[in-house]
Design a protein around this motif. Structure first.
Motif, PDB file in Angstrom:
ATOM      1  N   GLY A 111       0.792  -1.225   0.000  1.00  0.00           N
ATOM      2  CA  GLY A 111       0.000   0.000   0.000  1.00  0.00           C
ATOM      3  C   GLY A 111       0.819   1.267   0.000  1.00  0.00           C
ATOM      4  O   GLY A 111       0.298   2.344  -0.287  1.00  0.00           O
ATOM      5  N   GLY A 112       2.121   1.157   0.298  1.00  0.00           N
ATOM      6  CA  GLY A 112       2.986   2.328   0.205  1.00  0.00           C
ATOM      7  C   GLY A 112       3.046   2.897  -1.194  1.00  0.00           C
ATOM      8  O   GLY A 112       3.368   4.079  -1.384  1.00  0.00           O
ATOM      9  N   ALA A 113       2.702   2.072  -2.193  1.00  0.00           N
ATOM     10  CA  ALA A 113       2.681   2.539  -3.582  1.00  0.00           C
ATOM     11  C   ALA A 113       1.588   3.573  -3.831  1.00  0.00           C
ATOM     12  O   ALA A 113       1.588   4.238  -4.870  1.00  0.00           O
ATOM     13  N   LEU A 114       0.669   3.726  -2.890  1.00  0.00           N
ATOM     14  CA  LEU A 114      -0.371   4.755  -3.015  1.00  0.00           C
ATOM     15  C   LEU A 114       0.133   6.123  -2.585  1.00  0.00           C
ATOM     16  O   LEU A 114      -0.568   7.122  -2.747  1.00  0.00           O
ATOM     17  N   LEU A 115       1.354   6.160  -2.058  1.00  0.00           N
ATOM     18  CA  LEU A 115       1.919   7.408  -1.535  1.00  0.00           C
ATOM     19  C   LEU A 115       3.147   7.869  -2.287  1.00  0.00           C
ATOM     20  O   LEU A 115       3.567   9.021  -2.140  1.00  0.00           O
ATOM     21  N   ASP A 116       3.759   6.990  -3.100  1.00  0.00           N
ATOM     22  CA  ASP A 116       5.090   7.287  -3.636  1.00  0.00           C
ATOM     23  C   ASP A 116       5.110   8.279  -4.786  1.00  0.00           C
ATOM     24  O   ASP A 116       6.176   8.696  -5.233  1.00  0.00           O
ATOM     25  N   ASP A 117       3.940   8.678  -5.274  1.00  0.00           N
ATOM     26  CA  ASP A 117       3.904   9.702  -6.324  1.00  0.00           C
ATOM     27  C   ASP A 117       3.717  11.097  -5.741  1.00  0.00           C
ATOM     28  O   ASP A 117       3.608  12.074  -6.479  1.00  0.00           O
ATOM     29  N   ALA A 118       3.717  11.207  -4.404  1.00  0.00           N
ATOM     30  CA  ALA A 118       3.490  12.493  -3.765  1.00  0.00           C
ATOM     31  C   ALA A 118       4.659  13.466  -3.871  1.00  0.00           C
ATOM     32  O   ALA A 118       4.450  14.680  -3.969  1.00  0.00           O
ATOM     33  N   PRO A 119       5.934  12.998  -3.833  1.00  0.00           N
ATOM     34  CA  PRO A 119       7.041  13.957  -3.863  1.00  0.00           C
ATOM     35  C   PRO A 119       7.093  14.788  -5.146  1.00  0.00           C
ATOM     36  O   PRO A 119       6.590  14.384  -6.199  1.00  0.00           O
ATOM     37  N   ASP A 120       7.744  15.941  -5.049  1.00  0.00           N
ATOM     38  CA  ASP A 120       8.055  16.746  -6.226  1.00  0.00           C
ATOM     39  C   ASP A 120       8.923  15.891  -7.155  1.00  0.00           C
ATOM     40  O   ASP A 120       9.898  15.285  -6.698  1.00  0.00           O
ATOM     41  N   PRO A 121       8.597  15.811  -8.442  1.00  0.00           N
ATOM     42  CA  PRO A 121       9.407  14.996  -9.361  1.00  0.00           C
ATOM     43  C   PRO A 121      10.885  15.341  -9.334  1.00  0.00           C
ATOM     44  O   PRO A 121      11.738  14.474  -9.578  1.00  0.00           O
ATOM     45  N   ALA A 122      11.226  16.578  -9.005  1.00  0.00           N
ATOM     46  CA  ALA A 122      12.630  16.972  -8.949  1.00  0.00           C
ATOM     47  C   ALA A 122      13.374  16.279  -7.814  1.00  0.00           C
ATOM     48  O   ALA A 122      14.604  16.195  -7.831  1.00  0.00           O
ATOM     49  N   ASP A 123      12.637  15.772  -6.830  1.00  0.00           N
ATOM     50  CA  ASP A 123      13.259  15.105  -5.686  1.00  0.00           C
ATOM     51  C   ASP A 123      13.402  13.602  -5.887  1.00  0.00           C
ATOM     52  O   ASP A 123      13.904  12.911  -5.003  1.00  0.00           O
ATOM     53  N   VAL A 124      12.964  13.084  -7.025  1.00  0.00           N
ATOM     54  CA  VAL A 124      12.900  11.632  -7.229  1.00  0.00           C
ATOM     55  C   VAL A 124      13.681  11.211  -8.468  1.00  0.00           C
ATOM     56  O   VAL A 124      13.449  11.716  -9.565  1.00  0.00           O
ATOM     57  N   ALA A 125      14.594  10.256  -8.282  1.00  0.00           N
ATOM     58  CA  ALA A 125      15.377   9.725  -9.400  1.00  0.00           C
ATOM     59  C   ALA A 125      14.664   8.573 -10.088  1.00  0.00           C
ATOM     60  O   ALA A 125      14.849   8.339 -11.282  1.00  0.00           O
ATOM     61  N   GLY A 126      13.871   7.828  -9.353  1.00  0.00           N
ATOM     62  CA  GLY A 126      13.164   6.684  -9.908  1.00  0.00           C
ATOM     63  C   GLY A 126      12.301   6.053  -8.840  1.00  0.00           C
ATOM     64  O   GLY A 126      12.449   6.322  -7.650  1.00  0.00           O
ATOM     65  N   CYS A 127      11.375   5.201  -9.282  1.00  0.00           N
ATOM     66  CA  CYS A 127      10.411   4.603  -8.366  1.00  0.00           C
ATOM     67  C   CYS A 127      10.411   3.082  -8.536  1.00  0.00           C
ATOM     68  O   CYS A 127      10.287   2.574  -9.651  1.00  0.00           O
ATOM     69  N   TRP A 128      10.535   2.371  -7.430  1.00  0.00           N
ATOM     70  CA  TRP A 128      10.565   0.910  -7.368  1.00  0.00           C
ATOM     71  C   TRP A 128       9.417   0.473  -6.473  1.00  0.00           C
ATOM     72  O   TRP A 128       9.222   1.030  -5.393  1.00  0.00           O
ATOM     73  N   ARG A 129       8.640  -0.527  -6.905  1.00  0.00           N
ATOM     74  CA  ARG A 129       7.484  -0.966  -6.114  1.00  0.00           C
ATOM     75  C   ARG A 129       7.499  -2.472  -5.908  1.00  0.00           C
ATOM     76  O   ARG A 129       7.681  -3.231  -6.861  1.00  0.00           O
ATOM     77  N   MET A 130       7.259  -2.878  -4.676  1.00  0.00           N
ATOM     78  CA  MET A 130       7.144  -4.287  -4.331  1.00  0.00           C
ATOM     79  C   MET A 130       5.670  -4.635  -4.148  1.00  0.00           C
ATOM     80  O   MET A 130       5.005  -4.140  -3.236  1.00  0.00           O
ATOM     81  N   THR A 131       5.147  -5.452  -5.057  1.00  0.00           N
ATOM     82  CA  THR A 131       3.768  -5.938  -4.985  1.00  0.00           C
ATOM     83  C   THR A 131       2.773  -4.820  -4.682  1.00  0.00           C
ATOM     84  O   THR A 131       2.071  -4.846  -3.668  1.00  0.00           O
ATOM     85  N   PRO A 132       2.687  -3.793  -5.535  1.00  0.00           N
ATOM     86  CA  PRO A 132       1.768  -2.682  -5.262  1.00  0.00           C
ATOM     87  C   PRO A 132       0.312  -3.123  -5.258  1.00  0.00           C
ATOM     88  O   PRO A 132      -0.074  -4.053  -5.982  1.00  0.00           O
ATOM     89  N   VAL A 133      -0.500  -2.484  -4.423  1.00  0.00           N
ATOM     90  CA  VAL A 133      -1.924  -2.807  -4.334  1.00  0.00           C
ATOM     91  C   VAL A 133      -2.747  -1.531  -4.406  1.00  0.00           C
ATOM     92  O   VAL A 133      -2.262  -0.437  -4.109  1.00  0.00           O
ATOM     93  N   GLU A 134      -4.008  -1.684  -4.768  1.00  0.00           N
ATOM     94  CA  GLU A 134      -4.935  -0.563  -4.805  1.00  0.00           C
ATOM     95  C   GLU A 134      -5.455  -0.266  -3.399  1.00  0.00           C
ATOM     96  O   GLU A 134      -5.446  -1.129  -2.514  1.00  0.00           O
ATOM     97  N   GLY A 135      -5.942   0.958  -3.222  1.00  0.00           N
ATOM     98  CA  GLY A 135      -6.489   1.323  -1.928  1.00  0.00           C
ATOM     99  C   GLY A 135      -7.672   0.459  -1.529  1.00  0.00           C
ATOM    100  O   GLY A 135      -7.841   0.127  -0.346  1.00  0.00           O
ATOM    101  N   ALA A 136      -8.498   0.077  -2.500  1.00  0.00           N
ATOM    102  CA  ALA A 136      -9.645  -0.775  -2.188  1.00  0.00           C
ATOM    103  C   ALA A 136      -9.196  -2.118  -1.624  1.00  0.00           C
ATOM    104  O   ALA A 136      -9.853  -2.687  -0.748  1.00  0.00           O
ATOM    105  N   THR A 137      -8.068  -2.618  -2.101  1.00  0.00           N
ATOM    106  CA  THR A 137      -7.527  -3.872  -1.574  1.00  0.00           C
ATOM    107  C   THR A 137      -7.084  -3.697  -0.128  1.00  0.00           C
ATOM    108  O   THR A 137      -7.300  -4.571   0.715  1.00  0.00           O
TER     109      THR A 137
END
Length: 234
Positions: A111-137
């Protein structure tokens, strides 16, 4: 393997002080780990600590936030919103960018994948997700726990975690939340959903109690580090 020395940074989120645990240092971009949500975070805490230790062995610093209302946070859980959690992730990424002089890698779990798009893109080099799930899940998992509690006569009056009802703003926002943005998706070998990579191990988030799998932690850290190195060279 000895545990590297950890430090704690303090951030102000919506007027409240929150905590960010930092492990390791170095000249490479740091990795911000975004934990699973609710009970899954508790069951994965040893795994995340081991991933941070393995990243330190690779010469890469990492950080893990206590999301508002969780861990050592003093924010009342009943008052927490999804915006609070997203703001914590955004502020943590910004802090790492300033501290290292390089955009941070984001590594989110479940569920952390529901939060990882929050940072300013300038602060992020790349995004890695382990078994992302939807909020409904995420909410369905909470509902399952509530049904188990109901067998002992406990009342059900909406989504509840650790005996405390979710704020309406958190439950409603989670129900509509989806992982967003481009990311490298990693799953376990037995997971049939699409992935960029599959790693060995069992789903720690499904266990009844927190567990440990150092081999999986090492594989996760190595995959994150490879992606971080690729982003740095692109």
């Amino acid at each position: 393997m000895s545990n590297p020395v950890a430090d704690v940074a303090r951030l102000t989120i919506h007027g409240r002080e929150e905590y960010l645990r930092i492990v390791g240092s170095g000249d490479t971009a740091a990795v911000l780990l975004v934990p699973p949500l609710f009970g899954e975070a508790n069951r994965c805490r040893r795994l995340l600590a081991d991933v941070m230790a393995e990243l330190a062995v690779l010469g890469r610093g990492s950080a893990l936030p206590d999301l508002p209302g969780t861990g050592e946070s003093l924010t009342p859980f009943a008052a927490v919103t999804l915006a609070d959690w997203r703001a914590m992730v955004a502020a943590s990424a910004a802090l790492l960018h300033v501290a290292t002089g390089r955009p941070a890698m984001i590594a989110s779990f479940r569920g952390g994948a529901l939060l990882d798009d929050a940072p300013d893109p300038a602060d992020v080099a790349g995004c890695w997700r382990m078994t992302p799930v939807e909020g409904a899940t995420v909410l369905r998992e909470l509902g399952r726990a509530q049904r188990m509690a109901a067998t002992s006569g406990a009342p059900i009056s909406g989504p509840v975690f650790a005996g405390t009802a979710l704020a309406a703003g958190l439950a409603g926002a989670l129900a509509a939340a989806l992982p967003d943005g481009a990311a490298r998706v990693v799953r376990l070998a037995g997971d049939g959903k699409g992935a960029d990579e599959r790693l060995p191990g069992s789903p720690m988030w499904r266990r009844a109690e927190p567990g440990r799998d150092r081999a999986m932690a090492k594989a996760i850290a190595q995959d994150i580090d490879r992606m971080a190195a690729t982003c740095a060279n692109s």
